[in-house]
Design a protein around this motif. Structure first.
Motif, PDB file in Angstrom:
ATOM      1  N   ALA A 170      -5.594  15.199   1.510  1.00 50.44           N
ATOM      2  CA  ALA A 170      -4.994  15.345   0.185  1.00 50.44           C
ATOM      3  C   ALA A 170      -4.310  14.068  -0.298  1.00 50.44           C
ATOM      4  N   ALA A 171      -4.309  13.028   0.529  1.00 49.37           N
ATOM      5  CA  ALA A 171      -3.546  11.814   0.217  1.00 49.37           C
ATOM      6  C   ALA A 171      -4.172  11.025  -0.927  1.00 49.37           C
ATOM      7  N   LEU A 172      -3.305  10.345  -1.664  1.00 50.01           N
ATOM      8  CA  LEU A 172      -3.720   9.364  -2.668  1.00 50.01           C
ATOM      9  C   LEU A 172      -3.274   7.991  -2.181  1.00 50.01           C
ATOM     10  N   VAL A 173      -4.132   6.994  -2.352  1.00 50.53           N
ATOM     11  CA  VAL A 173      -3.827   5.651  -1.865  1.00 50.53           C
ATOM     12  C   VAL A 173      -3.847   4.670  -3.033  1.00 50.53           C
ATOM     13  N   ALA A 174      -2.808   3.837  -3.084  1.00 52.55           N
ATOM     14  CA  ALA A 174      -2.716   2.818  -4.123  1.00 52.55           C
ATOM     15  C   ALA A 174      -2.399   1.485  -3.479  1.00 52.55           C
ATOM     16  N   ASP A 175      -3.264   0.503  -3.673  1.00 48.61           N
ATOM     17  CA  ASP A 175      -3.027  -0.865  -3.206  1.00 48.61           C
ATOM     18  C   ASP A 175      -2.595  -1.704  -4.403  1.00 48.61           C
ATOM     19  N   LEU A 176      -1.356  -2.199  -4.353  1.00 54.12           N
ATOM     20  CA  LEU A 176      -0.777  -2.908  -5.482  1.00 54.12           C
ATOM     21  C   LEU A 176      -0.671  -4.398  -5.204  1.00 54.12           C
ATOM     22  N   LEU A 177      -0.922  -5.187  -6.251  1.00 48.58           N
ATOM     23  CA  LEU A 177      -0.806  -6.641  -6.212  1.00 48.58           C
ATOM     24  C   LEU A 177       0.269  -7.071  -7.207  1.00 48.58           C
ATOM     25  N   PRO A 178       0.689  -8.338  -7.171  1.00 47.53           N
ATOM     26  CA  PRO A 178       1.711  -8.799  -8.109  1.00 47.53           C
ATOM     27  C   PRO A 178       1.343  -8.499  -9.558  1.00 47.53           C
ATOM     28  N   GLY A 179       2.296  -7.917 -10.283  1.00 53.48           N
ATOM     29  CA  GLY A 179       2.084  -7.531 -11.677  1.00 53.48           C
ATOM     30  C   GLY A 179       1.725  -6.081 -11.861  1.00 53.48           C
ATOM     31  N   ASP A 180       1.339  -5.391 -10.777  1.00 58.50           N
ATOM     32  CA  ASP A 180       0.989  -3.977 -10.852  1.00 58.50           C
ATOM     33  C   ASP A 180       2.240  -3.112 -10.713  1.00 58.50           C
ATOM     34  N   ALA A 181       2.139  -1.879 -11.217  1.00 59.98           N
ATOM     35  CA  ALA A 181       3.224  -0.911 -11.089  1.00 59.98           C
ATOM     36  C   ALA A 181       2.648   0.434 -10.682  1.00 59.98           C
ATOM     37  N   TRP A 198       7.153  13.746  -4.701  1.00 59.91           N
ATOM     38  CA  TRP A 198       5.894  13.316  -4.102  1.00 59.91           C
ATOM     39  C   TRP A 198       6.227  12.448  -2.886  1.00 59.91           C
ATOM     40  N   TRP A 199       5.692  12.807  -1.734  1.00 58.75           N
ATOM     41  CA  TRP A 199       5.914  12.024  -0.518  1.00 58.75           C
ATOM     42  C   TRP A 199       5.180  10.693  -0.644  1.00 58.75           C
ATOM     43  N   HIS A 200       5.820   9.605  -0.218  1.00 56.82           N
ATOM     44  CA  HIS A 200       5.141   8.309  -0.273  1.00 56.82           C
ATOM     45  C   HIS A 200       5.534   7.443   0.922  1.00 56.82           C
ATOM     46  N   HIS A 201       4.509   6.924   1.555  1.00 53.59           N
ATOM     47  CA  HIS A 201       4.608   5.997   2.692  1.00 53.59           C
ATOM     48  C   HIS A 201       4.296   4.617   2.133  1.00 53.59           C
ATOM     49  N   VAL A 202       5.134   3.616   2.451  1.00 51.98           N
ATOM     50  CA  VAL A 202       4.998   2.301   1.830  1.00 51.98           C
ATOM     51  C   VAL A 202       4.834   1.235   2.906  1.00 51.98           C
ATOM     52  N   ARG A 241       0.857  -1.187   0.000  1.00 54.34           N
ATOM     53  CA  ARG A 241       0.000   0.000   0.000  1.00 54.34           C
ATOM     54  C   ARG A 241       0.894   1.237   0.000  1.00 54.34           C
ATOM     55  N   PHE A 242       0.730   2.060  -1.005  1.00 57.70           N
ATOM     56  CA  PHE A 242       1.413   3.342  -1.088  1.00 57.70           C
ATOM     57  C   PHE A 242       0.418   4.439  -0.709  1.00 57.70           C
TER      58      PHE A 242
END
Length: 330
Positions: free
Chosen positions: A217-228, A235-239, A169-170
């Motif tokens: 203001a945050a954007l959230v991206a949940d990534l699975l295998p194969g995603d980029a 851009w600040w990013h918490h991982v 999760r970014f």
């Protein structure tokens, strides 16, 4: 929090024209699902581990480990006199063996390889697992571990992060949210650039009240295998990486061509802070106006009125970077 723009089955040409040519993060669903490594990860963690060990050169890489009580969060010690993790130099296979052993623990330590050059530790991997949008000169880096949290920070380069195994999760913030993220020391951080002092798992709003504005203001991206995920510079990013085996390969590049011996832009920031910290407000404001004129004002070219042969350092102060231009980072 807001959802990030997503693309499915993106053509590499569109990556340059619509994404890398702009300044907004974007999720690329299935962008590297063709990778053999992703296929192995979908079979089983053991299959991916065996696949990686076949490439292992024995080259030692940086690996970090935090005790179970830290729950994988890379951070400072309570007194901020050091960090809450230990760092070792080990081959990739050694870390894989650790991860296999810790997968049997109810509360394991967190272990991670971070930013290891793939062509040094896993030579041959990149030839079989190719990103369709970037030239070979952009060198891939390996991130491999179990559950680990990297606090919010920024990179000075463009970043394409490709998930191979596990879930990530970014949480991303525009650069302008810097004042709401409670950034720690600039010259002492567990990452190459400074980090947010906020614990995203349990924010202390009494201590960090403006963090609520940042999350709006945050954007959230949940990534699975194969995603980029494409992340523009600054851009600040918490991982947050979850699972007994998570793996990511990322690519950093810059469109800028820094002058010889000029240092990085972040180093220029630190140097400016050091020279300005004891100056009175009026002088700081005056320098702010000068920086705005020469560096940040997009409407004015500060060299337009000077003959080209005498512009000196002002030459191309407002360069036009061709869309899609990619240079290898320095």
């Amino acid at each position: 929090m807001n959802q990030i723009t997503e693309y499915l089955d993106l053509d590499p040409a569109r990556f340059y024209s619509e994404i890398a040519g702009g300044y907004r993060p974007a999720v690329l669903r299935g962008f590297v699902r063709h990778w053999p490594a992703v296929h192995k990860a979908r079979q089983a963690p053991e299959a991916l581990c065996q696949y990686l060990m076949e490439f292992d050169s024995g080259h030692e890489v940086d690996a970090v480990m935090t005790p179970p009580g830290q729950r994988g969060r890379l951070f400072y010690k309570p007194d901020m006199e050091g960090f809450n993790f230990v760092r070792n130099k080990v081959p990739v296979s050694k870390v894989i063996e650790q991860l296999a052993r810790y997968s049997q623990f109810e509360a394991p330590p967190s272990v991670a390889i971070q930013s290891a050059l793939v062509d040094e530790c896993l030579p041959g991997f990149a030839a079989h697992n190719v990103v369709p949008a970037l030239p070979p000169s952009v060198r891939p880096r390996l991130w491999l571990g179990n559950t680990i949290t990297t606090p919010a920070h920024f990179d000075e380069s463009y970043n394409l992060a490709c998930v191979v195994s596990g879930e990530r999760r970014f949480t991303l913030f525009p650069p302008g949210q810097v004042g709401n993220l409670y950034i720690g020391p600039l010259d002492f951080a567990p990452t190459p650039t400074p980090i947010s002092m906020v614990d995203f798992r349990a924010p202390d709003y009494a201590r960090h009240p403006r963090f609520k504005q940042a999350m709006e203001a945050a954007l959230v991206a949940d990534l699975l295998p194969g995603d980029a995920l494409f992340i523009p510079p600054l851009w600040w990013h918490h991982v947050q990486s979850n699972g007994i085996l998570n793996m990511m390969v990322n690519y950093w590049w810059k469109n800028e061509q820094p002058a010889p011996d000029a240092g990085t832009t972040f180093e220029a920031l630190v140097a400016t802070l050091q020279s300005m910290k004891h100056q009175p407000p009026e002088l700081r404001a005056a320098w702010g106006a000068i920086f705005q004129h020469y560096v940040f004002d997009p409407a004015q070219d500060p060299s337009a009125h000077i003959p080209a042969h005498k512009q000196g350092v002002l030459h191309n102060a407002r360069p036009q970077v061709p869309t899609g231009a990619v240079d290898e980072p320095e």
